[in-house]
Design an enzyme around this catalytic site. Structure first.
Site, mmCIF file in Angstrom:
data_model
loop_
_atom_site.group_PDB
_atom_site.id
_atom_site.type_symbol
_atom_site.label_atom_id
_atom_site.label_comp_id
_atom_site.label_asym_id
_atom_site.label_seq_id
_atom_site.Cartn_x
_atom_site.Cartn_y
_atom_site.Cartn_z
ATOM 1 N N THR A 289 0.866 -1.183 0.000
ATOM 2 C CA THR A 289 0.000 0.000 0.000
ATOM 3 C C THR A 289 0.899 1.227 0.000
ATOM 4 O O THR A 289 2.121 1.112 0.123
ATOM 5 C CB THR A 289 -0.888 0.057 1.268
ATOM 6 O OG1 THR A 289 -0.059 0.386 2.389
ATOM 7 C CG2 THR A 289 -1.596 -1.264 1.533
ATOM 8 N N ASP A 290 0.298 2.405 -0.115
ATOM 9 C CA ASP A 290 1.094 3.632 -0.088
ATOM 10 C C ASP A 290 1.814 3.782 1.249
ATOM 11 O O ASP A 290 2.942 4.241 1.320
ATOM 12 C CB ASP A 290 0.200 4.846 -0.343
ATOM 13 C CG ASP A 290 -0.299 4.850 -1.779
ATOM 14 O OD1 ASP A 290 0.360 4.194 -2.626
ATOM 15 O OD2 ASP A 290 -1.342 5.465 -2.051
ATOM 16 N N CYS A 291 1.120 3.368 2.321
ATOM 17 C CA CYS A 291 1.731 3.520 3.646
ATOM 18 C C CYS A 291 2.589 2.321 4.036
ATOM 19 O O CYS A 291 3.484 2.426 4.869
ATOM 20 C CB CYS A 291 0.652 3.773 4.697
ATOM 21 S SG CYS A 291 -0.811 2.732 4.517
ATOM 22 N N TYR A 292 2.308 1.160 3.434
ATOM 23 C CA TYR A 292 3.073 -0.065 3.730
ATOM 24 C C TYR A 292 3.570 -0.675 2.416
ATOM 25 O O TYR A 292 2.989 -1.625 1.905
ATOM 26 C CB TYR A 292 2.188 -1.079 4.476
ATOM 27 C CG TYR A 292 1.740 -0.593 5.841
ATOM 28 C CD1 TYR A 292 2.669 -0.336 6.838
ATOM 29 C CD2 TYR A 292 0.386 -0.415 6.124
ATOM 30 C CE1 TYR A 292 2.266 0.106 8.082
ATOM 31 C CE2 TYR A 292 -0.033 0.026 7.369
ATOM 32 C CZ TYR A 292 0.920 0.283 8.355
ATOM 33 O OH TYR A 292 0.514 0.717 9.579
#
Lengths: 447, 141
Positions: free
Chosen positions: A179-182
């Site tokens: 994901t964008d954060c992970y």
């Protein structure tokens, strides 16, 4: 308990009286207790605070649930209750509903773990990014299981937990969708227990109050969670510590409740809730102990202060992998009623004999007989004129050692008692165990 | 008189030789076979008790070695890892010879190597896998 690690159990503070939330069910509990004790003239009345004061000064009188039997026989219930402060219990048996919550920490870049294998055994990742739950019965996907009947189940979740507690390096292979954060999508690394943030043993169902005695009425050997059962009742396997078992010594849960501090896996743990399949409504004998599997406990504790000796990976031929859990509960002798409960011996405790060929798996027929733990521990039982050799899956020697260890912890002031913050559901809860509905999914439910 | 429990390991080319016949006929030994694991053209194992005159027994052992058979004491075949044993007792109703026994009132398991006939049933009946074998092919059966 490992040295040098602090735990609330080592800090002796005056524990406040339990604050009960006055919900209807708790109010019922209190009314139930008052009604029950109302007719009884109790001469001994001891509080947890008094017991803890004595523990603090090294004056607490403690016996194991095995030792106390003779004490009560000799002195009588009332005198024993007047002198004894605590009775310690223990059990060391296979407990499938066990596992550990882990927070393994974030790599760089961060990852939201999706498919995770610890030493090849899958862990559940459907919670926060690097939180996991590893269950004792989890198996590697490549384990042939019973395709190679009876399967060996040589390494499963329980074995990973044993290796973790032993301080061994655990290989973690994981993938993620990113994901964008992970952003990280794949990792293959290893860690030790000391290197991760949290490892919290959380066992949804432990310490069964009584259990079946398994036999096989069928024409060939079967392989069960109760061990190898030879044909035509060739053996009878049981799994309870009997007179040392925690819930046999507090049959109606008058002292054990939410927040009770216990021995768990060689360290300190707590009762968090009633266990799954908790069935206090099971039929009981005159001494209030159940004559079939009844109450259960959900337990929690910090894995980092536990010992591999009391958390052992097990392989049940033809059944699966699981874990042998060592746990023990201290019972405060608040009055002679609790003392009487703690004085039960194997002669007074009865278990149901159940057929695991048809009876248990297909829910056919009921119990074949009731036998006492004294008979079971003698090495053989008699069913329908047949002498059947008995064996235990729960280690009585282990139970003894746990009760003795807990006794020593209390005597030396290393372990104080807690008053429950709320009681567990007992008789008054009217719990009935449900079977899974088996509906046809195609058919719309008619209201 | 001598009485010994031994394990004979046959290399594949000796499996079809009448070894036991010679032990009885040429060395006047009494043979009590406890367990045999013999397959054509594969390494074989024979667990047995031999008894007879001391001198005959010694000569027989020499002769067996000359034939290329390996001889081991039976009691070294199955190992009880007491450090792994949790003393539950599950093995004690599976063991056919009471080599694995449950002691009361100690409520502990003990292992008497001499009573063991290497049937290997305990290897898998033990949930803690505290029983081990030195025989390499035991786990690949």
């Amino acid at each position: 308990m490992r040295k040098g690690l602090s735990d609330p159990g080592q800090v002796l503070t005056k524990s406040p009286r339990p604050i009960f939330l006055m919900t209807n069910s708790v109010l019922d509990d209190i009314m139930f207790a008052i009604n029950n004790g109302g007719g009884l003239q109790l001469k001994v009345n001891r509080s947890i605070e008094e017991i803890n004061e004595k523990i603090k000064t090294g004056k607490a009188v403690v016996f194991t649930a095995e030792e106390i039997i003779e004490v009560v026989k000799e002195k009588g219930t009332e005198e024993a209750a007047a002198t004894v402060d605590v009775v310690t219990t223990g059990t060391f048996g296979p407990m499938c509903s066990s596992g550990v919550f882990l927070n393994v920490g974030h790599p760089s870049p961060r990852i939201k773990l999706e498919e995770v294998y610890l030493n090849g055994v899958p862990a559940y990742s459907g919670i926060a990014a690097v939180d996991l739950y590893l269950g004792a019965t989890a198996l590697p996907p490549e384990d042939p299981a019973n395709r190679n009947y009876p399967g060996d189940f040589i390494y499963g979740g329980g074995h990973v937990i044993e290796d973790l507690v032993s301080g061994k390096e655990i290989r973690m292979e994981a993938s993620a969708y990113g994901t964008d954060c992970y952003p990280l999508k794949k990792i293959d690394t290893s860690f030790r227990l000391s290197e991760i943030n949290e490892a919290t043993l959380f066992n949804p169902r432990n310490a069964y109050q009584n259990y079946n005695v398994a036999v096989n009425l069928g024409p060939k050997t079967i392989y069960t969670y109760m061990g190898v059962l030879k044909l035509n009742m060739g053996n009878a396997n049981y799994s309870s510590a009997g007179q040392l078992s925690p819930l046999f010594n507090d049959p109606l849960l008058k002292t054990i409740g939410i927040g009770t501090r216990i021995f768990l896996g060689g360290g300190i743990g707590y009762v968090t809730w009633h266990g799954t399949q908790h069935n206090p409504s099971a039929k009981r004998a005159d001494n209030d102990t159940p004559v079939s599997p009844a109450a259960t406990l959900a337990l929690i504790g910090d894995l980092k202060q536990m010992e591999p000796r009391w958390l052992r990976g097990l392989s049940f031929l033809g059944y699966g992998a699981t874990m042998q859990v060592g746990m023990g509960v201290p019972i405060p002798i608040l009055n002679e009623e609790i003392m009487r409960y703690c004085s039960v011996s194997d002669e007074d405790l009865k278990a149901p004999v159940v057929d695991y060929h048809r009876g248990y798996p297909y829910k056919e027929g009921g119990e074949l007989a009731l036998v006492s733990y004294a008979d079971l521990k003698s090495g053989s039982i008699n069913i329908k004129g047949q002498k059947i050799p008995t064996a235990s899956l729960s280690s009585y020697a282990g139970a003894r050692e746990i009760a003795a260890t807990l006794k020593e912890w209390i005597e030396t002031g290393h372990f104080s008692l807690t008053a429950p913050s709320a009681p567990l559901p007992s008789l008054e809860a009217g719990i009935k165990l449900n079977a899974l509905p088996q509906r046809d999914p195609e058919q719309k439910e008619v209201k | 008189m001598v009485k010994q429990k031994i394990v004979l390991r046959f290399p594949p080319h000796l499996v079809e030789q009448p070894t036991i016949y010679h032990l009885i006929k040429d060395f006047d030994l009494m043979v009590n076979i406890l367990r045999a694991d013999i397959n054509p053209k594969k390494e074989g194992r024979l667990m047995m008790e031999l008894s007879g005159e001391e001198l005959n027994y010694q000569r027989a052992v020499e002769w067996l070695k000359e034939q290329g058979l390996r001889i081991m004491g039976l009691e070294q075949q199955i190992i009880w890892r007491s450090d792994r044993c949790t003393h539950c007792g599950a093995c004690t109703v599976i063991c056919p010879t009471e080599a694995l026994a449950f002691n009361r009132p100690e409520m502990t398991v003990s292992f008497d190597e001499y009573k063991c006939v290497v049937c290997e049933l305990c290897l898998k009946a033990c949930p803690a896998r505290a029983m081990e074998t030195l025989v390499e092919n035991a786990n690949s059966r």
